[in-house]
Design a protein around this motif. Structure first.
Motif, PDB file in Angstrom:
ATOM      1  N   HIS A 190       0.761  -1.087  -0.105  1.00  0.00           N
ATOM      2  CA  HIS A 190       0.067  -0.132  -0.100  1.00  0.00           C
ATOM      3  C   HIS A 190       1.007   1.338  -0.026  1.00  0.00           C
ATOM      4  O   HIS A 190       1.853   1.332   0.700  1.00  0.00           O
ATOM      5  CB  HIS A 190      -0.929  -0.078   1.186  1.00  0.00           C
ATOM      6  N   PRO A 191       0.709   2.155  -0.871  1.00  0.00           N
ATOM      7  CA  PRO A 191       1.338   3.410  -0.929  1.00  0.00           C
ATOM      8  C   PRO A 191       1.462   4.081   0.604  1.00  0.00           C
ATOM      9  O   PRO A 191       2.612   4.818   0.597  1.00  0.00           O
ATOM     10  CB  PRO A 191       0.527   4.214  -1.754  1.00  0.00           C
ATOM     11  N   ASP A 192       0.836   4.314   1.265  1.00  0.00           N
ATOM     12  CA  ASP A 192       0.719   4.822   2.853  1.00  0.00           C
ATOM     13  C   ASP A 192       1.912   4.126   3.514  1.00  0.00           C
ATOM     14  O   ASP A 192       2.689   4.702   4.255  1.00  0.00           O
ATOM     15  CB  ASP A 192      -0.569   4.612   3.302  1.00  0.00           C
ATOM     16  N   ARG A 193       1.878   2.683   3.416  1.00  0.00           N
ATOM     17  CA  ARG A 193       2.887   1.941   4.185  1.00  0.00           C
ATOM     18  C   ARG A 193       4.266   2.335   3.466  1.00  0.00           C
ATOM     19  O   ARG A 193       5.310   2.346   4.299  1.00  0.00           O
ATOM     20  CB  ARG A 193       2.693   0.500   4.035  1.00  0.00           C
ATOM     21  N   MET A 194       4.570   2.281   2.082  1.00  0.00           N
ATOM     22  CA  MET A 194       5.908   2.709   1.597  1.00  0.00           C
ATOM     23  C   MET A 194       6.085   4.088   1.831  1.00  0.00           C
ATOM     24  O   MET A 194       7.402   4.202   2.163  1.00  0.00           O
ATOM     25  CB  MET A 194       5.584   2.154   0.111  1.00  0.00           C
ATOM     26  N   GLN A 195       5.280   5.009   1.857  1.00  0.00           N
ATOM     27  CA  GLN A 195       5.626   6.361   2.248  1.00  0.00           C
ATOM     28  C   GLN A 195       6.140   6.418   3.689  1.00  0.00           C
ATOM     29  O   GLN A 195       7.362   6.953   3.844  1.00  0.00           O
ATOM     30  CB  GLN A 195       4.604   7.223   1.983  1.00  0.00           C
ATOM     31  N   ALA A 196       5.705   5.727   4.543  1.00  0.00           N
ATOM     32  CA  ALA A 196       5.820   5.582   6.036  1.00  0.00           C
ATOM     33  C   ALA A 196       7.508   5.117   6.114  1.00  0.00           C
ATOM     34  O   ALA A 196       8.196   5.403   7.135  1.00  0.00           O
ATOM     35  CB  ALA A 196       5.170   4.804   6.626  1.00  0.00           C
ATOM     36  N   ARG A 197       7.770   4.419   5.193  1.00  0.00           N
ATOM     37  CA  ARG A 197       9.095   3.604   5.306  1.00  0.00           C
ATOM     38  C   ARG A 197      10.102   4.520   4.706  1.00  0.00           C
ATOM     39  O   ARG A 197      11.609   3.988   4.608  1.00  0.00           O
ATOM     40  CB  ARG A 197       8.997   2.283   4.471  1.00  0.00           C
ATOM     41  N   GLY A 198       9.640   5.607   3.952  1.00  0.00           N
ATOM     42  CA  GLY A 198      10.834   6.660   3.472  1.00  0.00           C
ATOM     43  C   GLY A 198      10.826   6.411   1.848  1.00  0.00           C
ATOM     44  O   GLY A 198      11.789   6.964   1.349  1.00  0.00           O
TER      45      GLY A 198
END
Length: 227
Positions: A190-198
């Motif tokens: 999910h894009p939100d998860r990936m953005q949270a990882r940096g």
């Protein structure tokens, strides 16, 4: 400020005589990590470009397979590429510094490896030296052989992909266990998860290839078990 403007600022902060590797020791916290992630993909991609013996300025275009580079920002991407190509530091030094940057979690490192696979396959060919390069980077990142084989199976068209390898499960696993792995992979994509990882928003297309691959693998396993 755009991602690419922040990249330009990070490069401008390098002291005279400092190589690009110094960037990875500085950009360790959010939101700077999105800058570091992008620089890491481009820099290691530039080092990898030497692996198959074909280094040309056209290789910058391969990064469009991973990132959206707006008009007028090509120069910033090209500068990172050129700095990495000219830096006396080897790719192993880059990889070790990047590993320290993301030391508390391996998820961004897997995302970064996906970006490198994108680049390696951008010309439609996967050179043995590229495979060796990526295997060594994965080793330095602390990924297991199984994790590397799973990533490789999602990108490299050696043959019909083994759906179990794509999901990183064993053929002996029961369907419920495989379903849990598949659902976890979908969640992590999910894009939100990936953005949270940096992972920067500009690189979320990394997830598109993964999602297609894991869904196809799951469907193939379900069909096989139903036969």
């Amino acid at each position: 400020m755009s991602l690419w403007s922040r990249i330009a600022d990070a490069l401008s902060a390098l002291a005279k005589g400092e190589g690009l590797a110094a960037v990875f020791d500085r950009l360790r916290t959010a939101p700077e990590r999105t800058v570091a992630f992008t620089i890491a993909v481009i820099a290691l991609g530039a080092k990898m470009a030497k692996a198959d013996g074909r280094v040309t300025r056209d290789e910058v275009a391969a990064f469009r397979e991973v990132f959206t580079i707006p008009p007028g920002e090509e120069a910033n991407a090209a500068r990172v590429f050129d700095l990495a190509r000219q830096d006396v530091a080897g790719f192993e030094d880059y990889a070790r510094r990047i590993r320290r940057m993301f030391r508390e979690t391996e998820a961004p490192l897997c995302d970064l490896m996906e970006g490198l696979f994108f680049i390696a396959l951008a010309d439609g060919d996967y050179h043995p030296d590229e495979d060796a390069f990526l295997a060594r980077v994965a080793e330095i990142f602390g990924l297991t052989d199984r994790q590397f084989r799973t990533l490789r199976a999602r990108f490299v068209p050696d043959a019909v992909p083994d759906p179990y390898a794509v999901l990183g499960v064993d053929p002996e696993d029961d369907l419920d266990a495989i379903r849990k792995v598949w659902r976890a992979e979908v969640r992590e994509t999910h894009p939100d998860r990936m953005q949270a990882r940096g992972v920067p928003e500009e690189a979320i297309k990394l997830a598109e290839r993964r999602l297609v691959a894991v869904n196809q693998a799951w469907e193939a396993i379900v069909a096989e078990r139903a036969a």
